[in-house]
Scaffold this motif. Structure first.
Motif, PDB file in Angstrom:
ATOM      1  N   GLU A   1      14.175  24.121 -18.895  1.00  0.00           N
ATOM      2  CA  GLU A   1      15.181  24.049 -17.837  1.00  0.00           C
ATOM      3  C   GLU A   1      16.545  24.482 -18.351  1.00  0.00           C
ATOM      4  O   GLU A   1      17.278  25.201 -17.655  1.00  0.00           O
ATOM      5  CB  GLU A   1      15.252  22.623 -17.274  1.00  0.00           C
ATOM      6  CG  GLU A   1      16.384  22.371 -16.292  1.00  0.00           C
ATOM      7  CD  GLU A   1      16.356  23.264 -15.048  1.00  0.00           C
ATOM      8  OE1 GLU A   1      17.379  23.297 -14.333  1.00  0.00           O
ATOM      9  OE2 GLU A   1      15.338  23.939 -14.796  1.00  0.00           O
ATOM     10  N   ARG A   2      16.885  24.092 -19.565  1.00  0.00           N
ATOM     11  CA  ARG A   2      18.151  24.573 -20.135  1.00  0.00           C
ATOM     12  C   ARG A   2      18.125  26.096 -20.258  1.00  0.00           C
ATOM     13  O   ARG A   2      19.116  26.778 -19.990  1.00  0.00           O
ATOM     14  CB  ARG A   2      18.416  23.938 -21.498  1.00  0.00           C
ATOM     15  CG  ARG A   2      18.723  22.452 -21.467  1.00  0.00           C
ATOM     16  CD  ARG A   2      19.367  21.991 -22.773  1.00  0.00           C
ATOM     17  NE  ARG A   2      18.611  22.338 -23.956  1.00  0.00           N
ATOM     18  CZ  ARG A   2      17.698  21.554 -24.526  1.00  0.00           C
ATOM     19  NH1 ARG A   2      17.436  20.366 -24.015  1.00  0.00           N
ATOM     20  NH2 ARG A   2      17.055  21.949 -25.622  1.00  0.00           N
ATOM     21  N   GLY A   3      16.979  26.628 -20.652  1.00  0.00           N
ATOM     22  CA  GLY A   3      16.842  28.078 -20.775  1.00  0.00           C
ATOM     23  C   GLY A   3      16.937  28.780 -19.426  1.00  0.00           C
ATOM     24  O   GLY A   3      17.483  29.884 -19.333  1.00  0.00           O
ATOM     25  N   ARG A   4      16.395  28.146 -18.388  1.00  0.00           N
ATOM     26  CA  ARG A   4      16.517  28.724 -17.043  1.00  0.00           C
ATOM     27  C   ARG A   4      17.982  28.860 -16.652  1.00  0.00           C
ATOM     28  O   ARG A   4      18.397  29.873 -16.067  1.00  0.00           O
ATOM     29  CB  ARG A   4      15.789  27.844 -16.015  1.00  0.00           C
ATOM     30  CG  ARG A   4      15.838  28.424 -14.603  1.00  0.00           C
ATOM     31  CD  ARG A   4      15.526  27.372 -13.555  1.00  0.00           C
ATOM     32  NE  ARG A   4      16.564  26.353 -13.472  1.00  0.00           N
ATOM     33  CZ  ARG A   4      17.742  26.522 -12.868  1.00  0.00           C
ATOM     34  NH1 ARG A   4      18.064  27.663 -12.316  1.00  0.00           N
ATOM     35  NH2 ARG A   4      18.619  25.521 -12.838  1.00  0.00           N
ATOM     36  N   ILE A   5      18.778  27.851 -16.995  1.00  0.00           N
ATOM     37  CA  ILE A   5      20.207  27.890 -16.676  1.00  0.00           C
ATOM     38  C   ILE A   5      20.896  29.012 -17.461  1.00  0.00           C
ATOM     39  O   ILE A   5      21.706  29.764 -16.919  1.00  0.00           O
ATOM     40  CB  ILE A   5      20.854  26.525 -16.974  1.00  0.00           C
ATOM     41  CG1 ILE A   5      20.320  25.472 -15.993  1.00  0.00           C
ATOM     42  CG2 ILE A   5      22.373  26.605 -16.914  1.00  0.00           C
ATOM     43  CD1 ILE A   5      20.691  24.042 -16.360  1.00  0.00           C
ATOM     44  N   VAL A   6      20.541  29.144 -18.734  1.00  0.00           N
ATOM     45  CA  VAL A   6      21.117  30.219 -19.551  1.00  0.00           C
ATOM     46  C   VAL A   6      20.749  31.580 -18.960  1.00  0.00           C
ATOM     47  O   VAL A   6      21.598  32.481 -18.854  1.00  0.00           O
ATOM     48  CB  VAL A   6      20.648  30.120 -21.017  1.00  0.00           C
ATOM     49  CG1 VAL A   6      21.143  31.312 -21.823  1.00  0.00           C
ATOM     50  CG2 VAL A   6      21.145  28.819 -21.659  1.00  0.00           C
ATOM     51  N   ALA A   7      19.499  31.740 -18.547  1.00  0.00           N
ATOM     52  CA  ALA A   7      19.050  33.008 -17.962  1.00  0.00           C
ATOM     53  C   ALA A   7      19.788  33.299 -16.661  1.00  0.00           C
ATOM     54  O   ALA A   7      20.169  34.445 -16.389  1.00  0.00           O
ATOM     55  CB  ALA A   7      17.547  32.969 -17.721  1.00  0.00           C
ATOM     56  N   ALA A   8      20.008  32.267 -15.850  1.00  0.00           N
ATOM     57  CA  ALA A   8      20.718  32.454 -14.581  1.00  0.00           C
ATOM     58  C   ALA A   8      22.174  32.813 -14.827  1.00  0.00           C
ATOM     59  O   ALA A   8      22.729  33.694 -14.159  1.00  0.00           O
ATOM     60  CB  ALA A   8      20.610  31.190 -13.733  1.00  0.00           C
ATOM     61  N   GLU A   9      22.809  32.162 -15.788  1.00  0.00           N
ATOM     62  CA  GLU A   9      24.217  32.448 -16.062  1.00  0.00           C
ATOM     63  C   GLU A   9      24.399  33.812 -16.712  1.00  0.00           C
ATOM     64  O   GLU A   9      25.492  34.391 -16.656  1.00  0.00           O
ATOM     65  CB  GLU A   9      24.808  31.333 -16.925  1.00  0.00           C
ATOM     66  CG  GLU A   9      24.915  30.019 -16.146  1.00  0.00           C
ATOM     67  CD  GLU A   9      25.380  28.824 -16.957  1.00  0.00           C
ATOM     68  OE1 GLU A   9      25.786  27.819 -16.337  1.00  0.00           O
ATOM     69  OE2 GLU A   9      25.315  28.878 -18.202  1.00  0.00           O
ATOM     70  N   SER A  48      17.996  29.743 -28.322  1.00  0.00           N
ATOM     71  CA  SER A  48      16.712  29.063 -28.481  1.00  0.00           C
ATOM     72  C   SER A  48      16.170  28.598 -27.128  1.00  0.00           C
ATOM     73  O   SER A  48      14.979  28.740 -26.831  1.00  0.00           O
ATOM     74  CB  SER A  48      16.881  27.869 -29.431  1.00  0.00           C
ATOM     75  OG  SER A  48      15.658  27.194 -29.602  1.00  0.00           O
ATOM     76  N   ASP A  49      17.045  28.062 -26.291  1.00  0.00           N
ATOM     77  CA  ASP A  49      16.626  27.608 -24.963  1.00  0.00           C
ATOM     78  C   ASP A  49      16.200  28.794 -24.097  1.00  0.00           C
ATOM     79  O   ASP A  49      15.208  28.714 -23.359  1.00  0.00           O
ATOM     80  CB  ASP A  49      17.764  26.853 -24.278  1.00  0.00           C
ATOM     81  CG  ASP A  49      18.092  25.535 -24.958  1.00  0.00           C
ATOM     82  OD1 ASP A  49      17.236  25.023 -25.707  1.00  0.00           O
ATOM     83  OD2 ASP A  49      19.210  25.022 -24.749  1.00  0.00           O
ATOM     84  N   LEU A  50      16.941  29.892 -24.179  1.00  0.00           N
ATOM     85  CA  LEU A  50      16.585  31.086 -23.420  1.00  0.00           C
ATOM     86  C   LEU A  50      15.232  31.624 -23.867  1.00  0.00           C
ATOM     87  O   LEU A  50      14.404  32.042 -23.042  1.00  0.00           O
ATOM     88  CB  LEU A  50      17.670  32.156 -23.599  1.00  0.00           C
ATOM     89  CG  LEU A  50      17.454  33.483 -22.869  1.00  0.00           C
ATOM     90  CD1 LEU A  50      17.358  33.280 -21.369  1.00  0.00           C
ATOM     91  CD2 LEU A  50      18.568  34.473 -23.208  1.00  0.00           C
ATOM     92  N   TYR A  51      14.982  31.606 -25.162  1.00  0.00           N
ATOM     93  CA  TYR A  51      13.690  32.036 -25.702  1.00  0.00           C
ATOM     94  C   TYR A  51      12.567  31.180 -25.120  1.00  0.00           C
ATOM     95  O   TYR A  51      11.525  31.703 -24.700  1.00  0.00           O
ATOM     96  CB  TYR A  51      13.723  31.921 -27.222  1.00  0.00           C
ATOM     97  CG  TYR A  51      12.440  32.300 -27.929  1.00  0.00           C
ATOM     98  CD1 TYR A  51      12.114  33.635 -28.141  1.00  0.00           C
ATOM     99  CD2 TYR A  51      11.570  31.322 -28.404  1.00  0.00           C
ATOM    100  CE1 TYR A  51      10.945  33.993 -28.800  1.00  0.00           C
ATOM    101  CE2 TYR A  51      10.394  31.665 -29.065  1.00  0.00           C
ATOM    102  CZ  TYR A  51      10.079  32.997 -29.266  1.00  0.00           C
ATOM    103  OH  TYR A  51       8.920  33.354 -29.913  1.00  0.00           O
ATOM    104  N   ALA A  52      12.781  29.882 -25.063  1.00  0.00           N
ATOM    105  CA  ALA A  52      11.759  28.988 -24.507  1.00  0.00           C
ATOM    106  C   ALA A  52      11.474  29.323 -23.049  1.00  0.00           C
ATOM    107  O   ALA A  52      10.311  29.355 -22.610  1.00  0.00           O
ATOM    108  CB  ALA A  52      12.225  27.537 -24.633  1.00  0.00           C
ATOM    109  N   TYR A  53      12.519  29.591 -22.296  1.00  0.00           N
ATOM    110  CA  TYR A  53      12.337  29.917 -20.880  1.00  0.00           C
ATOM    111  C   TYR A  53      11.558  31.218 -20.708  1.00  0.00           C
ATOM    112  O   TYR A  53      10.594  31.291 -19.939  1.00  0.00           O
ATOM    113  CB  TYR A  53      13.696  30.025 -20.197  1.00  0.00           C
ATOM    114  CG  TYR A  53      13.623  30.497 -18.760  1.00  0.00           C
ATOM    115  CD1 TYR A  53      13.159  29.648 -17.755  1.00  0.00           C
ATOM    116  CD2 TYR A  53      13.996  31.803 -18.415  1.00  0.00           C
ATOM    117  CE1 TYR A  53      13.063  30.085 -16.441  1.00  0.00           C
ATOM    118  CE2 TYR A  53      13.904  32.243 -17.102  1.00  0.00           C
ATOM    119  CZ  TYR A  53      13.443  31.378 -16.122  1.00  0.00           C
ATOM    120  OH  TYR A  53      13.353  31.820 -14.819  1.00  0.00           O
ATOM    121  N   ILE A  54      11.958  32.249 -21.443  1.00  0.00           N
ATOM    122  CA  ILE A  54      11.309  33.549 -21.288  1.00  0.00           C
ATOM    123  C   ILE A  54       9.849  33.489 -21.727  1.00  0.00           C
ATOM    124  O   ILE A  54       8.968  34.076 -21.082  1.00  0.00           O
ATOM    125  CB  ILE A  54      12.089  34.621 -22.075  1.00  0.00           C
ATOM    126  CG1 ILE A  54      13.406  34.932 -21.352  1.00  0.00           C
ATOM    127  CG2 ILE A  54      11.263  35.890 -22.245  1.00  0.00           C
ATOM    128  CD1 ILE A  54      14.307  35.890 -22.083  1.00  0.00           C
TER     129      ILE A  54
END
Length: 442
Positions: free
Chosen positions: A46-54, A139-145
């Motif tokens: 979820e943190r990665g989803r936010i990073v991807a959206a921003e 790291s969070d973005l990597y998890a999301y992708i």
């Protein structure tokens, strides 16, 4: 003597070339098995989803032409002065995406613009901004992708002429323009400002669209947020040189970035429309407040908004003049028939959903590009203010009609010199817009 001098120059050239090759070379990073999605926590994803959206990742990594393509699978066409560039597939497909990339390889690409195989990435991928991101965000973005659906899809080859197609030349570009390093908070400002600066300068890469570029395709030093041309639209200046008569205050910026429409400035259209609607509407509100807080300082809103009351009153008065008496101005009559019914406003402020053109960026820019784009394209109910649409006038207005309306608005709604070659420019903008079927509607 001359021979020794030439030999010295040649030796210096060889040493310089070897030094550049040493600087340019990066080793490949070994491929890995695609990470198991279950290895990442729900909180990190979820943190990665936010990073991807921003960071608007899906905007540039999803094909929009040729019928579109799967999200994040790449092949998005970017037209540059050097040739067309197509974005990469960043889904976790092992063969055509980045499923074989370790987190180390992913971080190197974000911070240094180097692929897993050691190839320099073209700065259409804005690693000059992403280098400022923290390791945690990456790291969070990597998890999301790595937990997105894997899509097996190759992108089209870039259309860069030789020698620009040689990736090693990107190392020279980096030597000139890339300053690696995570964003460091400015102690002169509070936490909210620094959060906004971190997002705007880093992940959200606002300058990539709103800063003009030099002949090498890099953002011009000393011209941050001065405005630029992007996808046949003008991305307006975000600093104090934004020409609109009312200031982009922190609240106006927040409304625009969060909801896609600002009461005194109108809706987000064109390439900007997805930013509030697809991305920033889905992230924590405090982050959007932080970006607005930062840019309100960049444009010196606190010092400039003292003039807003008079500018607003003047705009409301100008809006009423279109409806007073039998106007003999033929351009005014054309405007009344095509536009005034939806853009008329009365005191004290514009009605949300009825953008007042006297306050809109489109009339105050150096060129009528954005005004023409909106006339030709319209705005769907998914753009700008949610649920409010503007029809396309692609078939209803000729280039001459658009030129007359543009001239009328420029002379009655602004204090700026008239635009020139209006009909020619209308034709040029029309060429960039897909024809609208006669029976289509928004």
């Amino acid at each position: 003597m001359i021979k020794r001098l030439l030999a010295g120059v040649a030796a210096a050239g060889v040493l310089g070339g070897l030094g550049f090759l040493y600087y340019a070379w990066y080793p490949p990073i070994a491929p890995i098995e695609r990470p198991n999605p279950a290895s990442f926590s729900a909180e990190q994803i979820e943190r990665g989803r936010i990073v991807a959206a921003e960071g608007d990742c899906a905007e540039c990594h999803t094909r929009t032409d040729n019928g579109g393509g799967p999200e994040l699978a790449g092949d998005y066409r970017m037209d540059t002065p050097f040739g067309a560039i197509y974005s990469s597939n960043i889904t976790p497909d092992v063969e055509t995406g980045i499923g074989a990339w370790s987190e180390e390889a992913f971080r190197r690409a974000m911070h240094l613009g180097v692929s897993r195989k050691g190839v320099h990435l073209i700065p259409a991928f804005p690693y000059d901004h992403f280098t400022k991101m923290t390791d945690q965000d990456i790291s969070d973005l990597y998890a999301y992708i790595m937990t997105r659906p894997a899509v097996h899809m190759s992108r089209r080859p870039n259309e860069l002429p030789f020698p620009l197609s040689l990736r090693i030349l990107q190392a020279g570009w980096k030597l000139l323009y890339l300053r690696p390093g995570v964003y460091k908070p400015d102690p002169r400002h509070d936490a909210l400002w620094n959060r906004g600066a971190y997002l705007a300068e880093g992940n959200a890469h606002c300058g990539a669209c709103h800063t003009p570029r030099d002949l090498m395709g890099a953002e011009k030093k000393g011209s941050a947020y001065e405005g630029a041309v992007v996808d046949n639209w003008i991305a307006p200046a975000l600093n104090e040189h934004n020409p609109t008569p009312t200031t982009w205050t922190e609240d106006e910026l927040f409304q625009y970035l969060r909801f896609g429409v600002a009461p005194l400035h109108g809706p987000a259209g064109g390439p900007m429309s997805p930013v509030p609607h697809r991305f920033l509407s889905t992230v924590p509100e405090e982050d959007v407040h932080a970006i607005a807080h930062y840019f309100a300082d960049v444009d010196h809103a606190a010092e400039r908004e003292k003039n807003d009351k008079a500018a607003l009153a003047r705009a409301m008065e100008e809006s009423k003049t279109d409806l007073i008496g039998p106007n003999v101005d033929p351009d005014a009559k054309l405007y009344q028939g095509a536009c005034a019914a939806c853009h008329y406003n009365a005191a004290p402020t514009p009605v949300l959903g009825r953008p007042d053109l006297a306050l809109n960026n489109a009339l105050w820019l150096d060129e009528p590009t954005n005004l023409y784009q909106v006339m030709l394209r319209g705005l769907t109910a998914e753009e700008g203010q949610s649920g409010v649409a503007m029809p396309s006038f692609y078939n209803a207005l000729s280039d001459k009609d658009m030129a007359r309306i543009a001239a009328y608005l420029r002379r009655t709604r602004t204090t700026l010199p008239p635009w020139t070659n209006l009909e020619k420019k209308a034709a040029e903008v029309r060429k960039t817009v897909q024809p609208v079927p006669v029976n289509s509607s928004h």
